[in-house]
Enzyme design. Structure first.
Site, PDB file in Angstrom:
ATOM      1  N   GLN A  98      -3.979  12.281 -10.655  1.00  0.00           N
ATOM      2  CA  GLN A  98      -2.580  12.564 -10.223  1.00  0.00           C
ATOM      3  C   GLN A  98      -1.391  12.433 -11.317  1.00  0.00           C
ATOM      4  O   GLN A  98      -0.631  13.440 -11.367  1.00  0.00           O
ATOM      5  CB  GLN A  98      -2.186  11.995  -9.049  1.00  0.00           C
ATOM      6  CG  GLN A  98      -1.068  12.556  -8.440  1.00  0.00           C
ATOM      7  CD  GLN A  98      -0.606  11.607  -7.200  1.00  0.00           C
ATOM      8  OE1 GLN A  98       0.519  11.820  -6.666  1.00  0.00           O
ATOM      9  NE2 GLN A  98      -1.340  10.773  -6.562  1.00  0.00           N
ATOM     10  N   GLU A 149      -2.504   4.508  -8.412  1.00  0.00           N
ATOM     11  CA  GLU A 149      -1.371   4.190  -7.757  1.00  0.00           C
ATOM     12  C   GLU A 149      -0.869   2.917  -7.315  1.00  0.00           C
ATOM     13  O   GLU A 149       0.128   2.571  -7.558  1.00  0.00           O
ATOM     14  CB  GLU A 149      -1.266   5.398  -6.563  1.00  0.00           C
ATOM     15  CG  GLU A 149      -0.197   5.417  -5.623  1.00  0.00           C
ATOM     16  CD  GLU A 149       1.283   5.733  -6.415  1.00  0.00           C
ATOM     17  OE1 GLU A 149       1.261   6.916  -7.062  1.00  0.00           O
ATOM     18  OE2 GLU A 149       2.198   5.209  -5.977  1.00  0.00           O
ATOM     19  N   ASP A 192       1.987   7.427  -9.461  1.00  0.00           N
ATOM     20  CA  ASP A 192       1.437   8.574 -10.191  1.00  0.00           C
ATOM     21  C   ASP A 192       2.630   9.612 -10.362  1.00  0.00           C
ATOM     22  O   ASP A 192       2.731  10.022 -11.455  1.00  0.00           O
ATOM     23  CB  ASP A 192       0.356   9.068  -9.201  1.00  0.00           C
ATOM     24  CG  ASP A 192      -0.920   8.301  -9.332  1.00  0.00           C
ATOM     25  OD1 ASP A 192      -1.171   7.540 -10.546  1.00  0.00           O
ATOM     26  OD2 ASP A 192      -1.774   8.324  -8.450  1.00  0.00           O
ATOM     27  N   GLY A 226      21.907  -0.576   0.118  1.00  0.00           N
ATOM     28  CA  GLY A 226      23.146  -0.387  -0.899  1.00  0.00           C
ATOM     29  C   GLY A 226      24.159  -1.049   0.034  1.00  0.00           C
ATOM     30  O   GLY A 226      23.957  -1.895   0.530  1.00  0.00           O
ATOM     31  N   GLY A 227      25.556  -0.608  -0.489  1.00  0.00           N
ATOM     32  CA  GLY A 227      26.513  -1.226   0.127  1.00  0.00           C
ATOM     33  C   GLY A 227      27.030  -0.791   1.600  1.00  0.00           C
ATOM     34  O   GLY A 227      27.787  -1.585   2.244  1.00  0.00           O
TER      35      GLY A 227
HETATM   36  N1  CAO Z   1     -15.807  15.764 -22.082  1.00  0.00           N
HETATM   37  C1  CAO Z   1     -16.320  14.896 -22.461  1.00  0.00           C
HETATM   38  N2  CAO Z   1     -16.108  13.805 -21.931  1.00  0.00           N
HETATM   39  C2  CAO Z   1     -14.849  13.604 -21.189  1.00  0.00           C
HETATM   40  C3  CAO Z   1     -14.277  14.765 -21.026  1.00  0.00           C
HETATM   41  C4  CAO Z   1     -14.809  15.905 -21.603  1.00  0.00           C
HETATM   42  N3  CAO Z   1     -13.866  17.031 -21.571  1.00  0.00           N
HETATM   43  N4  CAO Z   1     -13.204  14.385 -20.173  1.00  0.00           N
HETATM   44  C5  CAO Z   1     -13.205  12.992 -19.895  1.00  0.00           C
HETATM   45  N5  CAO Z   1     -14.259  12.587 -20.708  1.00  0.00           N
HETATM   46  C6  CAO Z   1     -14.797  11.018 -20.578  1.00  0.00           C
HETATM   47  C7  CAO Z   1     -14.024  10.150 -21.395  1.00  0.00           C
HETATM   48  O1  CAO Z   1     -13.958  10.365 -22.967  1.00  0.00           O
HETATM   49  C8  CAO Z   1     -14.466   8.968 -20.755  1.00  0.00           C
HETATM   50  O2  CAO Z   1     -15.352   8.455 -21.688  1.00  0.00           O
HETATM   51  P1  CAO Z   1     -15.580   7.251 -22.461  1.00  0.00           P
HETATM   52  O3  CAO Z   1     -15.370   5.864 -21.392  1.00  0.00           O
HETATM   53  O4  CAO Z   1     -17.022   6.917 -22.803  1.00  0.00           O
HETATM   54  O5  CAO Z   1     -14.795   7.156 -23.400  1.00  0.00           O
HETATM   55  C9  CAO Z   1     -14.896   9.177 -19.275  1.00  0.00           C
HETATM   56  O6  CAO Z   1     -14.993  10.644 -19.416  1.00  0.00           O
HETATM   57  C10 CAO Z   1     -14.048   8.631 -18.277  1.00  0.00           C
HETATM   58  O7  CAO Z   1     -12.533   8.815 -18.608  1.00  0.00           O
HETATM   59  P2  CAO Z   1     -11.541   7.726 -17.987  1.00  0.00           P
HETATM   60  O8  CAO Z   1     -12.111   6.392 -18.236  1.00  0.00           O
HETATM   61  O9  CAO Z   1     -10.138   8.206 -18.103  1.00  0.00           O
HETATM   62  O10 CAO Z   1     -11.965   8.012 -16.358  1.00  0.00           O
HETATM   63  P3  CAO Z   1     -12.190   6.963 -15.168  1.00  0.00           P
HETATM   64  O11 CAO Z   1     -12.573   7.690 -14.050  1.00  0.00           O
HETATM   65  O12 CAO Z   1     -13.203   5.737 -15.571  1.00  0.00           O
HETATM   66  O13 CAO Z   1     -10.738   6.215 -14.859  1.00  0.00           O
HETATM   67  C11 CAO Z   1      -8.369   6.269 -14.518  1.00  0.00           C
HETATM   68  C12 CAO Z   1      -9.747   6.949 -14.218  1.00  0.00           C
HETATM   69  C13 CAO Z   1      -7.350   7.027 -13.602  1.00  0.00           C
HETATM   70  C14 CAO Z   1      -8.638   4.812 -13.643  1.00  0.00           C
HETATM   71  C15 CAO Z   1      -8.243   5.884 -16.103  1.00  0.00           C
HETATM   72  O14 CAO Z   1      -8.428   7.403 -16.602  1.00  0.00           O
HETATM   73  C16 CAO Z   1      -6.683   5.385 -16.302  1.00  0.00           C
HETATM   74  O15 CAO Z   1      -6.581   4.237 -16.118  1.00  0.00           O
HETATM   75  N6  CAO Z   1      -5.929   6.143 -16.584  1.00  0.00           N
HETATM   76  C17 CAO Z   1      -4.567   5.925 -17.094  1.00  0.00           C
HETATM   77  C18 CAO Z   1      -3.603   5.520 -15.895  1.00  0.00           C
HETATM   78  C19 CAO Z   1      -3.630   6.820 -14.834  1.00  0.00           C
HETATM   79  O16 CAO Z   1      -3.168   7.814 -15.193  1.00  0.00           O
HETATM   80  N7  CAO Z   1      -3.822   6.404 -13.827  1.00  0.00           N
HETATM   81  C20 CAO Z   1      -3.155   7.238 -12.696  1.00  0.00           C
HETATM   82  C21 CAO Z   1      -4.712   7.937 -11.948  1.00  0.00           C
HETATM   83  S1  CAO Z   1      -3.861   8.848 -10.571  1.00  0.00           S
HETATM   84  O17 CAO Z   1      -4.140   7.813  -9.376  1.00  0.00           O
END
Ligand code: CAO
Length: 483
Positions: free
Chosen positions: A74, A196, A225, A304-305
C-alpha cells in the site's frame, strides 16, 4: 542490447530546464541585475510565457516524468498512483507470475485482481521482470537509464540484494531520484519490516488514540501506509524540482514512523505542555482525573482550542452511525445556547466564557445531546451550519459511496475493469485546475511488457526474443519450480 534511439523521446523536465521558452517579464517596473529581466523577488525570471491553451488542455503537472515503480502493497503504490494522476508515466515492475502480492489478497471476485490492488494502482503500466535473473537485470538497467525516478518500498536491504545499489543506479543515470518508504529511519529499528499498524504504534498514534479507560487503538485511516506514500510523493516532486537546478538525482526517504509522527505533531506539542501543567482542553481535566507523565488517550476530544465531542442523533439505537461531531466554538456560543434552549448560559458566569465552561464540558455536551437526539444527523448539520456552528455528520462508507457531490467532483469514481467488472474507487483527492486527473483502470499483470520493451526501451525484435526466451520476464514453468 541495442542503444536507445534518439527519436521520439518524451519531453522531460530536464529538457524543459535546459531550454526555457521565451521569458516574460513579470516585474515590468524594475530592471536590476545588470539589466537582466527579473521577477518581483529580484531573481532571474526563467518562466515560460503563459500557455494560451485552455485550462486542462496543456498536459499535466508532471507530464514527461517517467517513474520506475518497484512498489508493492500500500504505502509505495499510494505514492506512485498519485504521481500517475499528476501526469507521470508510471511503469510498475512486478515479479513474473505473482505480481504485487495484493493482486490476490482480500479477493472478492474469483481469479480477478482484488480491490486492494486495483484501488492503489490506477493509471500505471505493468511489466513483469525477474529482477534477480541476468536478463532481467539487463532490462532493469535499460529502464534505469530512461526513467527519472525509482520508487520502492521493499524490506530494508532488498533493493541492494537485487544489485540495485545507489552507486549502481547513479552510475547508470546520475539524474535518477531513488525514493524509498521504509518502516523506520536510521537507528535501532532500521532493519525491521513494517506494516500499517506497526507504524501507527511506533509513530505515537496508537498511544494517543482511544478512550482513557481502554487500550491503545489503531485508526482506520491508513496514516502509516497512505500517509507515508503522500509524504514520499512530496519528497519526489521536490527532488525533481531541485534537479532542474542541480542536474543530479538524490535519495528520498520517507520512514513510516516519521510520517505518522508528523501527523501526530499536536500530541508531541501536548507532551511538552503536560510537563508544565494539566491539559485543560482534555475532558479529563473537567472530570478532575489527574494527568500522568505522558499524553493520555483523549477519546473524542477535539484536540484543538475549541471543545468538541461525538453526540447521538435520532435513530442511534439502531443505526451505528447516527452521530454528529459537535464543536462548541466560542464565537457561536450564544447561538448554541439559544438552539438547545439554555439562553441563560449566555450570561451566567459559570458558562459565559470558554475558561468557565472547561470543567463543565461533560454536562454541556450531555445537554446538547438531549437536543441532537431529537434530530437526524443531517438535520443537525443543516440547522447548525445555518447558524455557523461547526458540526460534522458521522458518515458511513455506504453513505460516502452513494454521496452525489463526491461523484460529481471525481473524488469517488466508478471504473470498469476487464476481469472484475465495475467497481468504485477514490479518485485523485488533489484537484489542480490546469492538470485534470482521469482515473484509468489498474493494469493486468505484465499487460504492458511488450509495449515497454518496444516503445520505451526501443529494443530490436532480436533482443526482445532473446530476453523473453531466457525466462526473465515470465513465471517459471511448473517443472522448473519443482526442481
Ligand atoms: N523479481 C525477483 N524478486 C523480487 C521481485 C522481482 N520482480 N520483486 C520483489 N522480489 C523479492 C525481493 O527481492 C525480496 O527478496 P530478498 O528478501 O531475497 O531480497 C522478496 O521479493 C521479498 O520482498 P520484501 O522483503 O520487500 O517483501 P515481504 O513480503 O517479505 O515484506 C513488507 C513486505 C511490506 C513488510 C516489506 O516490504 C517492508 O517492510 N517494506 C518497507 C515498509 C513498507 O512499505 N511497509 C508498508 C507495507 S503496506 O502495509
Amino acid at each position: 542490447m541495442a542503444k536507445k534511439q534518439k527519436k521520439a523521446k518524451p519531453a522531460r523536465v530536464k529538457a524543459a530546464a535546459k531550454k526555457p521558452r521565451k521569458v516574460v517579464n513579470l516585474s515590468s517596473k524594475k530592471k536590476t541585475n545588470g539589466g537582466k529581466k527579473t521577477s518581483g523577488n529580484g531573481k532571474s525570471n526563467t518562466l515560460p510565457r503563459p500557455s494560451t491553451k485552455p485550462y486542462g488542455q496543456d498536459g499535466k503537472a508532471l507530464t514527461g516524468v517517467r517513474i520506475l515503480d518497484f512498489t508493492h502493497v500500500q504505502s509505495g503504490p499510494t505514492c506512485t498512483q498519485l504521481l500517475a494522476w499528476l501526469g507521470c508515466d508510471v511503469i510498475k515492475v512486478e515479479r513474473p507470475g505473482i505480481g504485487d502480492i495484493t493482486r490476490g489478497q482480500l479477493r472478492d471476485v474469483p481469479n480477478a485482481d482484488s480491490l486492494y490492488f486495483t484501488m492503489l494502482n490506477h493509471n500505471k503500466r505493468s511489466i513483469t521482470i525477474d529482477s534477480k535473473h541476468p536478463q532481467g537485470k539487463r532490462v532493469l538497467d535499460e529502464l534505469i537509464k530512461t526513467c527519472d525516478v525509482l520508487v520502492e518500498n521493499f524490506a530494508p536491504g532488498a533493493l541492494d540484494r537485487m544489485g540495485l545499489t545507489w552507486e549502481h543506479i547513479h552510475k547508470l543515470n546520475p539524474r535518477m531520484i531513488v525514493a524509498s518508504v521504509k518502516g523506520f529511519g536510521p537507528g535501532p529499528y532500521e532493519d525491521c519490516k513494517v506494516y500499517e499498524n506497526v507504524a501507527q504504534c511506533a509513530g505515537g498514534s496508537a498511544s494517543t488514540t482511544g478512550f482513557r479507560e481502554g487500550p491503545p487503538l489503531v485508526t482506520g485511516a491508513q496514516i502509516g501506509d497512505s500517509g507515508t506514500g503522500l509524504h514520499l510523493a512530496l519528497g519526489i516532486v521536490s527532488a525533481l524540482y531541485q534537479r532542474i537546478r542541480t542536474g543530479r538525482g538524490q535519495r528520498v526517504l520517507a520512514a513510516m514512523q516519521d510520517g505518522v509522527l508528523n501527523l501526530c505533531r499536536v500530541k508531541l506539542r501536548d507532551q511538552q505542555r503536560i510537563e508544565k501543567g494539566p491539559l485543560t482542553e482534555y475532558s479529563q481535566y473537567g472530570e478532575g482525573v489527574p494527568f500522568g507523565k505522558s499524553v493520555p488517550r483523549a477519546g473524542n476530544d477535539s484536540g484543538g482550542g475549541q471543545p468538541g465531542w461525538i453526540l447521538k442523533c435520532k435513530g442511534w439505537e439502531s443505526d451505528p452511525d447516527a452521530y454528529i461531531y459537535f464543536i462548541t466554538q466560542a464565537p457561536v456560543w450564544e447561538a448554541i445556547c439559544d438552539l438547545i434552549g439554555e439562553p441563560t448560559w449566555k450570561t451566567d458566569p459559570d458558562y459565559a466564557t470558554p475558561k468557565a465552561r472547561l470543567p463543565k464540558l461533560k454536562k454541556i455536551f450531555a445537554r446538547i445531546e438531549d437536543w441532537t437526539m431529537t434530530k437526524t444527523k443531517f438535520e443537525v448539520m443543516e440547522i447548525c451550519n445555518n447558524l455557523d456552528i461547526p458540526v460534522g455528520p458521522i458518515l458511513s462508507m455506504k453513505e460516502i459511496a452513494e454521496e452525489p457531490s463526491l461523484r460529481k467532483t471525481g473524488t469517488v469514481v466508478e471504473v470498469d475493469h476487464p476481469t472484475r467488472g465495475k467497481y468504485l474507487t477514490v479518485g485523485n483527492p488533489i484537484k489542480l485546475s490546469d492538470s485534470i486527473s482521469e482515473v484509468k483502470r489498474s493494469p493486468l499483470l505484465g499487460e504492458h511488457t511488450d509495449e515497454i520493451l518496444k516503445d520505451v526501451l526501443r529494443l530490436p525484435a532480436k533482443d526482445i526474443a532473446e530476453i523473453k526466451g531466457s525466462g526473465a520476464l515470465s513465471a517459471p514453468k511448473k517443472e522448473e519450480k519443482a526442481a
